[in-house]
Design a protein around this motif. Structure first.
Motif, PDB file in Angstrom:
ATOM      1  N   ILE A 200      11.014  11.042  -2.848  1.00 14.84           N
ATOM      2  CA  ILE A 200      10.291  12.315  -2.822  1.00 14.84           C
ATOM      3  C   ILE A 200      11.160  13.387  -2.159  1.00 14.84           C
ATOM      4  O   ILE A 200      12.179  13.095  -1.546  1.00 14.84           O
ATOM      5  N   TYR A 201      10.724  14.641  -2.296  1.00 15.61           N
ATOM      6  CA  TYR A 201      11.254  15.752  -1.508  1.00 15.61           C
ATOM      7  C   TYR A 201      10.170  16.162  -0.510  1.00 15.61           C
ATOM      8  O   TYR A 201       9.075  16.569  -0.917  1.00 15.61           O
ATOM      9  N   THR A 202      10.451  16.097   0.776  1.00 18.19           N
ATOM     10  CA  THR A 202       9.456  16.590   1.737  1.00 18.19           C
ATOM     11  C   THR A 202       9.305  18.101   1.624  1.00 18.19           C
ATOM     12  O   THR A 202       8.248  18.646   1.949  1.00 18.19           O
ATOM     13  N   SER A 203      10.353  18.787   1.148  1.00 19.01           N
ATOM     14  CA  SER A 203      10.225  20.235   0.955  1.00 19.01           C
ATOM     15  C   SER A 203       9.239  20.561  -0.163  1.00 19.01           C
ATOM     16  O   SER A 203       8.539  21.580  -0.109  1.00 19.01           O
ATOM     17  N   LEU A 204       9.135  19.692  -1.170  1.00 20.32           N
ATOM     18  CA  LEU A 204       8.139  19.888  -2.226  1.00 20.32           C
ATOM     19  C   LEU A 204       6.732  19.720  -1.663  1.00 20.32           C
ATOM     20  O   LEU A 204       5.817  20.476  -2.013  1.00 20.32           O
ATOM     21  N   ALA A 205       6.550  18.742  -0.790  1.00 20.33           N
ATOM     22  CA  ALA A 205       5.256  18.572  -0.126  1.00 20.33           C
ATOM     23  C   ALA A 205       4.905  19.799   0.699  1.00 20.33           C
ATOM     24  O   ALA A 205       3.748  20.248   0.717  1.00 20.33           O
ATOM     25  N   ALA A 206       5.901  20.373   1.382  1.00 19.79           N
ATOM     26  CA  ALA A 206       5.663  21.576   2.181  1.00 19.79           C
ATOM     27  C   ALA A 206       5.235  22.745   1.302  1.00 19.79           C
ATOM     28  O   ALA A 206       4.319  23.503   1.667  1.00 19.79           O
ATOM     29  N   ARG A 207       5.873  22.904   0.133  1.00 22.47           N
ATOM     30  CA  ARG A 207       5.459  23.979  -0.772  1.00 22.47           C
ATOM     31  C   ARG A 207       4.011  23.779  -1.201  1.00 22.47           C
ATOM     32  O   ARG A 207       3.226  24.725  -1.255  1.00 22.47           O
ATOM     33  N   ALA A 208       3.654  22.533  -1.536  1.00 22.40           N
ATOM     34  CA  ALA A 208       2.279  22.242  -1.960  1.00 22.40           C
ATOM     35  C   ALA A 208       1.283  22.494  -0.840  1.00 22.40           C
ATOM     36  O   ALA A 208       0.110  22.793  -1.099  1.00 22.40           O
ATOM     37  N   ALA A 209       1.752  22.390   0.415  1.00 21.74           N
ATOM     38  CA  ALA A 209       0.882  22.629   1.568  1.00 21.74           C
ATOM     39  C   ALA A 209       0.834  24.100   1.958  1.00 21.74           C
ATOM     40  O   ALA A 209       0.227  24.448   2.977  1.00 21.74           O
ATOM     41  N   GLY A 210       1.486  24.953   1.182  1.00 26.13           N
ATOM     42  CA  GLY A 210       1.434  26.383   1.453  1.00 26.13           C
ATOM     43  C   GLY A 210       2.452  26.884   2.450  1.00 26.13           C
ATOM     44  O   GLY A 210       2.381  28.032   2.888  1.00 26.13           O
ATOM     45  N   VAL A 211       3.408  26.037   2.810  1.00 29.92           N
ATOM     46  CA  VAL A 211       4.446  26.461   3.744  1.00 29.92           C
ATOM     47  C   VAL A 211       5.466  27.301   2.979  1.00 29.92           C
ATOM     48  O   VAL A 211       6.028  26.834   1.989  1.00 29.92           O
ATOM     49  N   ALA A 229      -4.649  20.880   6.018  1.00 32.96           N
ATOM     50  CA  ALA A 229      -5.892  21.364   5.400  1.00 32.96           C
ATOM     51  C   ALA A 229      -5.655  21.792   3.960  1.00 32.96           C
ATOM     52  O   ALA A 229      -6.505  21.571   3.081  1.00 32.96           O
ATOM     53  N   ALA A 230      -4.505  22.401   3.691  1.00 36.49           N
ATOM     54  CA  ALA A 230      -4.183  22.820   2.329  1.00 36.49           C
ATOM     55  C   ALA A 230      -4.043  21.631   1.390  1.00 36.49           C
ATOM     56  O   ALA A 230      -4.193  21.774   0.174  1.00 36.49           O
ATOM     57  N   LEU A 231      -3.775  20.465   1.950  1.00 37.63           N
ATOM     58  CA  LEU A 231      -3.644  19.242   1.162  1.00 37.63           C
ATOM     59  C   LEU A 231      -4.922  18.413   1.165  1.00 37.63           C
ATOM     60  O   LEU A 231      -4.931  17.267   0.719  1.00 37.63           O
ATOM     61  N   GLY A 232      -6.010  18.980   1.692  1.00 36.48           N
ATOM     62  CA  GLY A 232      -7.292  18.287   1.707  1.00 36.48           C
ATOM     63  C   GLY A 232      -7.438  17.270   2.808  1.00 36.48           C
ATOM     64  O   GLY A 232      -8.287  16.383   2.730  1.00 36.48           O
ATOM     65  N   SER A 233      -6.626  17.391   3.858  1.00 34.15           N
ATOM     66  CA  SER A 233      -6.651  16.426   4.949  1.00 34.15           C
ATOM     67  C   SER A 233      -7.317  17.026   6.183  1.00 34.15           C
ATOM     68  O   SER A 233      -7.110  18.203   6.497  1.00 34.15           O
TER      69      SER A 233
END
Length: 286
Positions: A200-211, A229-233
């Motif tokens: 995975i790319y952790t930077s892709l996860a960050a984009r999905a989380a609104g960072v 919260a942006a990821l439903g957590s």
């Protein structure tokens, strides 16, 4: 489509030494907030991560590294070298064989090999005659990743803060030593049960989380909770300290839980059978 029970993200490190402050592991269940998985001592070692992996059950495990090297652009990992492997598993075996007596799953002896070194950019201004131009060769997925808001680096580049080559090569030694005990997508089919590893790319996860791009590294409890919260957590349990390795792992686990249920991410249109066996793919990019 497979539905996993747990989701883990491992922020990996290729740095020298036995114990790695740059390694962090976070895990979450189907419900709830992700939490850190703590090592026995102060920091994880790569060997300890290898042992931890073999103890996991129904888990999807995301690693932030490149599981292979470019192949499609030149029809080989190492053009001109008679030992250039035909596929990713043979590549992992080659890296582990040449660097086999180096401790802590290090890979310096591989990149210093007379033939392999010709393809890498190393410290001290040492650029191999087969490294190529610019930033170095890219896998097909890396060449396309910019459209998704991430900026991948060539695994043949071992210099600079953004280099991923050292982490990727140490990871290949680990993957070889797992010896098919855990399937690695897309090199292996996804089984009906048991753990599965994905890149995975952790930077892709960050984009999905609104960072926002350029501010991917979160180092505070409040910023982390906004991203989760942006990821439903739900919010995380407070931690004694925060650094970008810890927050990357926590956000990555929460993102992986959400992404894993998207069928399109398991069947990227551009992922051919040849790419699946040679270069692999970054999960989350379709």
């Amino acid at each position: 489509m497979r539905h996993f029970g747990r989701f883990a993200c491992i922020d990996w490190s290729g740095a020298a030494g036995a114990f790695q402050p740059g390694i962090a592991i976070a895990m979450c269940e189907r419900e709830g907030s992700p939490a850190l998985v703590h090592p026995r001592g102060r920091h994880w070692s790569r060997e300890e991560v290898l042992g931890w992996l073999t103890e996991q059950g129904d888990s999807l495990i995301g690693f932030d590294f490149s599981a292979s090297l470019p192949f499609a652009d030149a029809g080989a990992y190492f053009p001109g070298w008679s030992e250039s492997p035909p596929d990713a598993r043979a590549l992992w075996a080659l890296v582990d064989r040449i660097a086999g007596d180096e401790p802590h799953l290090g890979a310096n002896r591989f990149v210093d090999h007379p033939e392999a070194s010709r393809h890498f950019r190393r410290h001290g201004g040492r650029t191999g005659d087969r490294f190529g131009s610019g930033t170095g060769r890219m896998r097909m997925i890396e060449a396309a990743a910019k459209a998704f808001g991430v900026a991948p680096a060539s695994s043949f580049n071992l210099v600079g803060a953004s280099q991923v080559g050292k982490a990727s090569l140490t990871a290949m030694r680990m993957l070889h030593r797992l010896s098919r005990r855990i399937p690695v997508w897309p090199f292996d089919p996804v089984p009906e049960n048991g753990p599965v590893i994905v890149e995975i790319y952790t930077s892709l996860a960050a984009r999905a989380a609104g960072v926002p791009k350029g501010r991917s590294k979160l180092r505070s409890a409040d910023a982390l909770d906004v991203a989760l919260a942006a990821l439903g957590s739900p919010p995380h349990a407070p931690l004694p300290r925060y650094d970008d390795h810890i927050t990357d792992a926590l956000i990555g686990a929460a993102w992986l839980r959400r992404a894993a249920d998207n069928p399109a991410l398991w069947r990227p249109a551009a992922l051919t059978q040849t790419l699946a066996q040679t270069e692999g793919w970054t999960f989350g990019l379709s």
